[in-house]
Design a protein around this motif. Sequence first.
Motif, short mmCIF file in Angstrom:
data_model
loop_
_atom_site.label_atom_id
_atom_site.label_comp_id
_atom_site.label_asym_id
_atom_site.label_seq_id
_atom_site.Cartn_x
_atom_site.Cartn_y
_atom_site.Cartn_z
N LYS A 13 4.38 6.74 -3.24
CA LYS A 13 5.11 5.00 -3.39
C LYS A 13 3.99 4.07 -3.38
N GLU A 14 3.34 2.65 -4.34
CA GLU A 14 2.70 2.20 -3.77
C GLU A 14 2.89 0.31 -4.71
N ASN A 15 2.50 -0.57 -3.61
CA ASN A 15 2.37 -2.25 -4.25
C ASN A 15 1.49 -2.17 -3.81
N TYR A 16 1.72 -4.26 -3.10
CA TYR A 16 0.97 -4.47 -2.58
C TYR A 16 1.37 -4.63 -0.44
N ALA A 17 2.45 -4.09 -0.39
CA ALA A 17 2.47 -4.12 0.54
C ALA A 17 2.59 -3.11 1.13
N LYS A 18 2.36 -1.78 0.82
CA LYS A 18 2.44 -0.36 1.79
C LYS A 18 2.35 0.40 0.48
N LYS A 19 2.17 1.71 1.16
CA LYS A 19 1.53 3.22 0.12
C LYS A 19 2.82 4.88 1.44
N ILE A 20 3.07 5.09 0.37
CA ILE A 20 4.20 6.11 0.83
C ILE A 20 3.40 7.25 1.06
N TYR A 21 3.01 8.09 1.20
CA TYR A 21 2.70 9.59 1.05
C TYR A 21 3.68 11.28 1.35
N LEU A 22 3.72 11.38 1.03
CA LEU A 22 4.25 12.89 1.26
C LEU A 22 3.79 14.32 1.54
N ILE A 23 3.58 14.06 3.13
CA ILE A 23 2.84 15.47 3.13
C ILE A 23 3.21 16.35 3.13
N GLU A 24 2.27 17.48 3.03
CA GLU A 24 2.94 19.12 2.39
C GLU A 24 2.07 19.90 3.48
#
Length: 338
Positions: A13-24
């Motif tokens: 997920k990504e927008n102007y305020a944040k990024k979300i990563y899944l680390i595996e």
Amino acid sequence: MKNNTKQAKTLIKENYAKKIYLIETDSFKHVVKEYYQHDNENIYQILLKYSHPNIVPIYKVDRDETKIIVHEKYIGDITLSDILPINNHDMLLNVLLQICDGLLFLHSHEIIHRDLKPDNIYYLNGNVIINDFDIAKIDENKHRNKDTHMFGSVGFAAPEQYGFSRTDERSDIYSFGALAQYLMTGDQNQPISKKNPLKPIVDRCMEINPDERYGDVNELKLDLERIKLGKSQYALPGFRRGIKKNKIIASIVYIIFILLVLVAEDGSEGNGPKNHLSAKIGFAFLMLPFLFIPTNYLNVHRFAPRNIKKHKFITNFMLIGMYYFLVFVILMFLSPFL
């Protein structure tokens, strides 16, 4: 020794305020959230220090010059949105009670979530896990009339989140009501059937005036537990939650109360049965507040000002005083006719 563990980092997920990563890795998954416009590091520090089964576990909180980095447990991708409507009554109550437990934990640390909705609550092996604290706040400035920022999800956010007043734990209670309705119907615009035992609870949660809602989540949870046990709202204190110890204590108290009423007598000489009966009834009315006010029977604590409700002794003392004052006024009014 060389570490051959492979690690994959996927942007989910990504927008102007944040990024979300899944680390595996080969044996472990976790989520990393990078916030670029976020001032709630203190909330994540609280969740890092303390944990609860119904709140997403936080592993680490970092900060650099441009962002806050939050490492949290991967809790799957199934949210309540994926399982609604919940037609099984027992499953529904189990979900709602777990949400209450999560909110009780948050509110005990002065955290107001402010964005309770199906997409932000995960469902993993029967466990409900509240996540997404993007617009949560610490309820510390209790003298402010309204919030400085207007946040919330349409259909779930309380009216005060749109600038009408200051948000507090009752704002989460409003969202809980909207969420419960959605879970039951699968449609935000579809009302609950009047025959549904949860309808009075949902309606009270979603009162426009915060003072008309449940005063806190514990009060709400007690009502849900009563519904789960099939108890009437008029069930006597001690018999509302089905706890054996409470039943035994309540039974002893009620027996003592009845015995005291039976032996109560008018002290005047020469009085007939009518006067003795009046004495017993009068004694019973004088003792009733000590049975029902401390146990918050029928939610009598709602008549106390909100700023003292958390102080149970003061609340009980004030309401008992109000009861006796009311009885005194009624007796003064009726005295010419007695």
